[in-house]
Design an enzyme around this catalytic site. Structure first.
Site, PDB file in Angstrom:
ATOM      1  N   SER A 164      10.523  18.687  19.620  1.00  0.00           N
ATOM      2  CA  SER A 164       9.363  18.097  18.957  1.00  0.00           C
ATOM      3  C   SER A 164       8.422  17.453  19.969  1.00  0.00           C
ATOM      4  O   SER A 164       7.203  17.539  19.846  1.00  0.00           O
ATOM      5  CB  SER A 164       9.799  17.069  17.913  1.00  0.00           C
ATOM      6  OG  SER A 164      10.691  16.129  18.468  1.00  0.00           O
ATOM      7  N   ARG A 207       9.120  27.220   7.901  1.00  0.00           N
ATOM      8  CA  ARG A 207       8.195  28.165   8.528  1.00  0.00           C
ATOM      9  C   ARG A 207       7.721  29.167   7.498  1.00  0.00           C
ATOM     10  O   ARG A 207       8.400  29.411   6.493  1.00  0.00           O
ATOM     11  CB  ARG A 207       8.886  28.898   9.682  1.00  0.00           C
ATOM     12  CG  ARG A 207       9.130  28.011  10.894  1.00  0.00           C
ATOM     13  CD  ARG A 207       9.778  28.788  12.005  1.00  0.00           C
ATOM     14  NE  ARG A 207       9.819  28.002  13.223  1.00  0.00           N
ATOM     15  CZ  ARG A 207       8.837  27.937  14.115  1.00  0.00           C
ATOM     16  NH1 ARG A 207       7.723  28.623  13.888  1.00  0.00           N
ATOM     17  NH2 ARG A 207       8.951  27.210  15.190  1.00  0.00           N
ATOM     18  N   ASN A 243       6.576  20.490  21.744  1.00  0.00           N
ATOM     19  CA  ASN A 243       5.798  21.474  20.988  1.00  0.00           C
ATOM     20  C   ASN A 243       5.071  20.958  19.755  1.00  0.00           C
ATOM     21  O   ASN A 243       4.131  21.601  19.296  1.00  0.00           O
ATOM     22  CB  ASN A 243       6.725  22.618  20.548  1.00  0.00           C
ATOM     23  CG  ASN A 243       7.310  23.370  21.712  1.00  0.00           C
ATOM     24  OD1 ASN A 243       6.611  23.710  22.653  1.00  0.00           O
ATOM     25  ND2 ASN A 243       8.614  23.624  21.672  1.00  0.00           N
ATOM     26  N   TYR A 244       5.503  19.837  19.194  1.00  0.00           N
ATOM     27  CA  TYR A 244       4.956  19.444  17.897  1.00  0.00           C
ATOM     28  C   TYR A 244       4.249  18.090  17.876  1.00  0.00           C
ATOM     29  O   TYR A 244       3.335  17.890  17.088  1.00  0.00           O
ATOM     30  CB  TYR A 244       6.080  19.439  16.844  1.00  0.00           C
ATOM     31  CG  TYR A 244       6.573  20.827  16.536  1.00  0.00           C
ATOM     32  CD1 TYR A 244       5.875  21.669  15.684  1.00  0.00           C
ATOM     33  CD2 TYR A 244       7.736  21.321  17.124  1.00  0.00           C
ATOM     34  CE1 TYR A 244       6.314  22.945  15.420  1.00  0.00           C
ATOM     35  CE2 TYR A 244       8.191  22.603  16.864  1.00  0.00           C
ATOM     36  CZ  TYR A 244       7.470  23.410  16.010  1.00  0.00           C
ATOM     37  OH  TYR A 244       7.901  24.684  15.752  1.00  0.00           O
ATOM     38  N   ILE A 245       4.666  17.152  18.706  1.00  0.00           N
ATOM     39  CA  ILE A 245       4.024  15.835  18.735  1.00  0.00           C
ATOM     40  C   ILE A 245       2.873  15.867  19.724  1.00  0.00           C
ATOM     41  O   ILE A 245       3.057  16.244  20.884  1.00  0.00           O
ATOM     42  CB  ILE A 245       5.033  14.748  19.152  1.00  0.00           C
ATOM     43  CG1 ILE A 245       6.171  14.656  18.129  1.00  0.00           C
ATOM     44  CG2 ILE A 245       4.347  13.404  19.285  1.00  0.00           C
ATOM     45  CD1 ILE A 245       7.323  13.768  18.579  1.00  0.00           C
TER      46      ILE A 245
END
Length: 760
Positions: free
Chosen positions: A714, A414, A717-719
């Site tokens: 993931s 981050r 929130n991310y994929i």
């Protein structure tokens, strides 16, 4: 393998930098955000066009039913739909006409038409969404406060130095928070104890202090002299009583709770009903935090209406605060997407009441986040090429910026930011300090710091030689412990630089992009074959690759070993049943043993002791299941004021189960099972059991592989969720197997807009 360096001479080589190999995993904790390293495949710099959303079409089908009777059977027609766009609310209004044909008493067919209106609002089909205005009209019922404190029974007291003490209600409530969790790991943490005791003494002082049974003041000074065991016993008793409640009682309590919560669950957004997310004000309690949080154990104080700001549309009723109170402020700000806010006392951060995950505003936010990551695909090759050149820049600022970009892109760190003195000492890339990095030639870097949510990130990785050289320069004397590694850089400067490549680009977009790109690459490697269970295991493996990339780790559950043991027991039970069916086959046709030796080569897979354990477990589980069913049935009969079943009925069933168990044990001892049915049916049953064993073993391996990896973070929130939807539709895997009900609601826009040809 060491990562290859891309120098300024490699202008034609746009391959992304290799993700350095992990040398040693020092310690993985429950860290959703501190990443480990994974190699990323070459990406195309040419983005694929977004698929066009298919417009809704209307078809009318007539279902015909034939009959031998003189009268015609009823004919039902499917819904016909007309769609109108509301340009003001950007809303799809769906008019539904239902046509029915029924046969009347006189034998004649009657036609009926009814029309209903419902909101469909497919906001993702609208290309003109204004970010500055979140809503035009907003109406809601405010927030739901936790119940007032109910004092403990007078017999339940905290003891100090062996003496029972009477506490003011405010202090008793705080002591109860600790007493209720007395046997947890939190309560045994010295930091938790220290923070709790400091806040407890402060509340005690504010509320008048402790007294003994005679009314004399008791000075509470040492935590070690406090005894919360009576409180713990009281709360344990309450927990047991709650568990012992009948299904009817639990159902009644839930119905009452739902009735109270109902008004707060929905709001009217631009005239449409939308779900509200966290409409409950957080109850007071002891802060726990994640990881080694320095404020764990501090008191989360009760939030009062005077602390709350309500945000609502103009000209609509403002929710009434609790009697005797008033709101801190009432706003009419349609540029924000929250309904209420307040400051919590632990970190003085702002808490918001937001729309639910399945609301249109939250969906728009997710959609734009993933679209931003897709847009980065157009620019990522140029960005990587530029920062590889700047790793050797003569300007120290540019070297620091390029090195930080490498760590953010390749290690998925981050960006980080500044923290106040009273906040947890969490850091990201730009805020790494001298002591957070240890260098070991030729190019090994050990990172050791607290990441987001105070989760420790402790990792050794191999980086490119040039990055290693730069980090050594950034640590060069006179720098010392406490000094910043990137002393000329902060996230705002880095993000400003990134916006030269793409409007709105920030460092955090790289995590979303790399996670989605990795998932896309992994899914492309899965062959479209096998059972749904096999495909699901491979999907989870792809998801796991992303979780490892982002280092979404979790602590292995305390019950993991027990859970795995239960699955292994269930597998053995199926293997035992397979053995029984094969023995039945041999009883019916003994010559099969010589004709098909391979079919029977696993007859001795389980020992006699293991088979006996399986038979006894089956008896125990069946006995418990029938006993619970008997009790539930009787509870229902009593609730309906009917006569309950006699206990003899249950005893008879339990005797049957015991007799069956004796037969099983006899089979195991003799190694023979009486053949029942036909050879063909037994063969078919054996095949089913073998398939089931294979599937269960595959799922067990999947569970063990995922024991320390958090797949949900993931995925949520991310994929890009459209990748999951694409997999579902292309590989014929039900979306329910891939997304929980919560995620299906949250990503309804993705489920309806993506197909098997969608491209990230």
């Amino acid at each position: 393998m060491p990562a290859r360096i891309i120098t300024s001479d490699d202008e034609d080589d746009l391959m992304p930098p290799s993700r350095p190999s992990t040398v040693k995993r020092v310690k993985d904790e429950d860290d959703d955000d501190a990443p480990v390293v994974k190699k990323v495949k070459k990406e195309s710099s040419t983005p694929k066009a977004s698929p066009k959303v298919k417009k809704a079409t209307t078809t009318t089908k007539v279902k015909k039913e034939s009959t031998t009777n003189a009268k015609k059977a009823p004919v039902k027609k499917t819904t016909t739909t007309t769609i109108k766009k509301d340009p003001v609310k950007q809303q799809t209004v769906k008019k539904t006409t239902i046509k029915k044909e029924t046969v009347g008493a006189d034998g004649k067919i009657k036609k009926e038409e009814t029309e209903e209106a419902e909101d469909v609002y497919k906001w993702w089909e609208n290309d003109n969404q204004d970010d500055s205005i979140k809503w035009e009209t907003l109406e809601h019922k405010g927030v739901m406060f936790p119940p007032e404190y109910e004092p403990l029974p007078k017999s339940v007291l905290m003891k100090y130095d062996g003496t029972p003490v009477v506490l003011p209600h405010a202090a008793e409530e705080v002591a109860g928070f600790f007493g209720a969790m007395l046997e947890t790991d939190h309560a045994k943490n010295p930091t938790f104890q220290k923070n709790f005791f400091n806040d407890f003494k402060a509340v005690l002082k504010e509320s008048g202090g402790a007294k003994d049974k005679d009314g004399n003041n008791v000075q509470i000074k040492a935590f070690s002299k406090c005894d919360f065991s009576d409180m713990y016993a009281h709360f344990e008793k309450m927990r047991e009583e709650k568990k012992a409640m009948s299904a009817a009682e639990k159902k009644a309590i839930k119905a009452e709770r739902d009735k109270i919560e109902e008004p707060f669950k929905v709001c009217l957004l631009n005239g449409r009903k939308e779900q509200v997310g966290n409409f409950r004000i957080e109850p007071p309690g002891l802060f726990r935090g994640r990881g080694a949080h320095p404020k764990t154990g501090k008191l989360k104080r009760r939030v009062m209406p005077e602390q709350i700001t309500i945000n609502i549309g103009k000209g609509v009723p403002v929710p009434e605060p609790p009697a005797g109170h008033k709101w801190g402020e009432v706003r009419h700000d349609n540029s924000v997407a929250w309904l209420a806010m307040w400051h919590e006392n632990i970190n003085n951060s702002i808490k918001y009441v937001l729309f639910a995950a399945n609301s249109s505003l939250k969906g728009m936010s997710d959609y734009k986040k993933f679209e931003k990551a897709r847009e980065l695909k157009k620019h990522v090759a140029t960005i990587r090429k530029d920062y590889e050149k700047e790793l050797k820049s003569e300007a120290m600022f540019e070297r620091q910026r390029a090195t930080a970009m490498y760590l953010i892109d390749v290690l998925a760190l981050r960006a980080g930011g500044e923290k106040g003195d009273d906040e947890a000492d969490t850091v990201g890339c730009c805020s790494l300090r001298y002591e957070h990095i240890t260098l070991s030639p030729p190019n090994i870097v050990e990172f050791d710091f607290l990441g987001k949510d105070s989760i420790r990130y402790h990792q050794e990785v191999e980086v490119s030689p040039q990055v290693f050289k730069n980090l050594r320069i950034f640590k060069k004397a006179p720098k010392k412990v406490g000094d910043d590694i990137f002393d000329r850089l902060d996230p705002s400067v880095l993000n400003k630089h990134l916006q030269n490549y793409m409007p709105g680009l920030t460092a955090k977009v790289f995590r979303t992009y790399n996670a989605s790109k990795t998932m896309d690459d992994q899914l492309a490697l899965i062959p479209n074959e096998g059972t749904v269970a096999e495909k699901l295991v491979k999907f989870n493996a792809a998801n796991r690759a992303v979780a490892i990339l982002c280092n979404h780790q979790k602590t292995v559950s305390k019950t993991h070993g027990e859970s795995v043991g239960k699955i292994e027991d269930r597998i053995n039970e199926v293997v035992w049943q397979k053995w029984r069916h094969k023995r039945m086959l041999l009883d019916l046709e003994p010559k099969l043993l010589k004709k098909e030796p391979k079919l029977f080569e696993d007859l001795d897979e389980l020992s006699k002791e293991e088979k006996t354990a399986c038979a006894n477990r089956l008896l125990e589980k069946d006995s418990e299941r029938w006993t619970k069913k008997f009790e539930r049935d009787n509870e229902k009969l009593v609730a309906e004021k009917q006569k309950p079943k006699p206990k003899s009925e249950l005893n008879a069933k339990l005797k049957d189960l015991a007799d069956t168990n004796k037969q099983y044990l006899k089979e195991i001892k003799s190694n023979k099972v009486e053949g029942k049915g036909t050879v063909e049916k037994l063969r078919a049953q054996v095949e089913k059991l073998e398939t089931r064993v294979t599937t269960m073993r595959m799922q067990l391996k999947d569970k063990e592989d995922n024991s320390s990896v958090a797949l949900g973070t993931s995925k949520m929130n991310y994929i890009d969720p459209r990748l999951t939807v694409k997999f579902s539709k292309k590989y014929d895997v039900p979306i329910e197997k891939l997304f929980t009900k919560t995620l299906r609601d949250k990503f309804q826009w993705a489920i309806q807009s993506a197909d098997e040809d969608w491209e990230f």
